[in-house]
Scaffold this active site. Structure first.
Site, short mmCIF file in Angstrom:
data_model
loop_
_atom_site.label_atom_id
_atom_site.label_comp_id
_atom_site.label_asym_id
_atom_site.label_seq_id
_atom_site.Cartn_x
_atom_site.Cartn_y
_atom_site.Cartn_z
N SER A 74 32.70 1.78 -1.93
CA SER A 74 32.12 2.36 -1.89
C SER A 74 32.70 3.78 -1.44
CB SER A 74 30.70 2.27 -1.50
OG SER A 74 29.15 1.96 -2.25
N LYS A 77 33.01 6.89 -2.70
CA LYS A 77 32.16 8.00 -2.81
C LYS A 77 32.78 8.74 -2.10
CE LYS A 77 28.83 4.49 -4.30
NZ LYS A 77 27.93 2.94 -3.60
N TYR A 200 33.46 4.94 -13.11
CA TYR A 200 32.73 4.13 -11.31
C TYR A 200 33.35 2.71 -10.85
CZ TYR A 200 29.00 2.55 -7.75
OH TYR A 200 29.37 1.76 -6.74
N TYR A 252 24.90 2.18 3.70
CA TYR A 252 23.34 1.51 3.22
C TYR A 252 22.40 2.05 4.29
CZ TYR A 252 28.04 -0.20 1.82
OH TYR A 252 29.16 -0.21 0.65
N VAL A 270 31.91 -2.60 0.16
CA VAL A 270 31.79 -3.87 0.42
C VAL A 270 33.11 -4.62 0.83
CG1 VAL A 270 29.35 -3.71 -0.77
CG2 VAL A 270 30.77 -3.95 -2.07
N1 GLU Z 1 31.46 -1.21 -6.49
C1 GLU Z 1 29.80 -1.62 -5.77
C2 GLU Z 1 29.23 -1.55 -6.35
O1 GLU Z 1 28.55 -0.52 -6.87
C3 GLU Z 1 30.68 -0.87 -4.77
C4 GLU Z 1 29.56 -1.20 -3.94
C5 GLU Z 1 29.45 -0.95 -2.01
O2 GLU Z 1 30.62 -0.47 -1.76
O3 GLU Z 1 28.55 -0.38 -1.64
O4 GLU Z 1 28.03 -2.42 -6.15
#
Ligand code: GLU
Length: 316
Positions: A74, A77, A200, A252, A270
């Site tokens: 993530s 992003k 993605y 989160y 994650v």
């Molecule tokens: N590729 C992971 C997902 O979409 C990223 C989640 C993350 O790192 O928060 O679940």
């Protein structure tokens, strides 16, 4: 320990401070749980630990396994968002994605349905999927190639996706597929669902080290301009906005606790990485794959708390 004096990145590079930070948190290394919902991530050792800083004055420092690459997940992003803003599409983006914290898990479906397909912010999965969709519409070339080029330029080494991780996520990405389909049903996805999900998953599978990630996010600490590569990534107003979103929604459901305990804008993934920004001073990246119950790196979070405490570098 609370220091009155703020250290400079030069002092960080010359001192043992980063090693002391890692020593502070090493006893906790057995506590976190490595993410298993993406099977390829489950193979990483829980005992890995690293920290790196990239100063606005161009001075870098690191400790631990700081050259070992990991899956940025993530954290990607922030860079896909920066790319859309860099391409001048902020106005379109903020009509399709909100700027509020969500208070729900990053992959929650409930809120997206309640709010008629407009994700709360670009850091929860549906928001990042809309950002990926925009990149598919704007760019003639592969958006992930463009993203990797941007990252390579910012950190000075060749950055690429780990396709094994991307395929592993694609094979198990049922929730993300349902989010993308729900977005499509509300008319908030312009391209083909599979095409956007492919982008993605490949952006999330980008592999970088703590040293590389700290360097690549330095522009957010220096008003959108990276002084080392001499690249303006986003305007200073957009850098401020990305930092604000990171503080509110980058970690989160624990964003409030991060602001309270650490007090700098952060974005976690994650894979166990967390990037933090100290405006006008430095960016910092920590990595430790064991996650806490909120999905943030357990030891990384503790390391950031120790780092701001020992260095006096924080927003507040
Ligand atoms: N590729 C992971 C997902 O979409 C990223 C989640 C993350 O790192 O928060 O679940």
């Amino acid at each position: 320990m609370d220091l009155d004096v703020q250290v400079t990145s030069n002092q960080l590079a010359q001192s043992n401070l980063l090693r002391q930070v890692l020593a502070d948190v090493t006893p906790q290394l057995s506590e976190g749980k490595v993410a298993t919902y993406i099977p390829a991530l489950a193979r990483v050792s829980r005992r890995s630990l690293s920290i790196a800083t990239a100063g606005c004055d161009g001075v870098d420092a690191s400790a631990g396994e700081a050259s070992t690459r990991f899956s940025i997940q993530s954290i990607s992003k922030i860079f896909s968002l920066a790319l859309v803003l860099n391409l001048g599409r902020g106005e379109d983006l903020w009509k399709r994605v909100g700027t509020e914290p969500s208070g729900d898990p990053f992959n929650s479906i409930v809120l997206l349905e309640r709010e008629a397909g407009v994700p709360r912010n670009p850091f929860i999965n549906p928001g990042a999927i809309v950002v990926a969709d925009m990149l598919c519409s704007i760019l003639a070339e592969d958006p992930v190639k463009k993203l990797n080029e941007l990252l390579s330029e910012l950190c000075g080494s060749e950055i690429a996706s780990d396709l094994e991780v991307a395929e592993s996520e694609a094979a198990h990405g049922y929730k993300n597929a349902s989010l993308a389909n729900l977005l499509k049903s509300y008319g908030n996805l312009r391209n083909d669902v599979d095409q956007v999900l492919d982008v993605y998953f490949r952006q999330c599978s980008i592999s970088m080290s703590a040293i590389e990630l700290a360097a690549a996010s330095r522009f957010l600490a220096s008003d959108g301009y990276d002084p080392v590569s001499s690249k303006r990534v986003v305007s200073s107003a957009d850098a401020r906005r990305i930092n604000a979103l990171m503080l509110m929604a980058g970690t989160y459901d624990a964003a409030g606790a991060f602001a309270f305990e650490i007090g700098i804008p952060c974005k976690s993934g994650v894979g166990g990485g967390i990037v933090g920004i100290i405006p006008d001073a430095a960016s910092v990246c920590v990595w430790s794959p064991g996650l806490d119950e909120t999905g943030n790196s357990l030891v990384g979070r503790a390391a950031l708390a120790s780092f701001v405490n020992r260095s006096g570098l924080s927003v507040f």
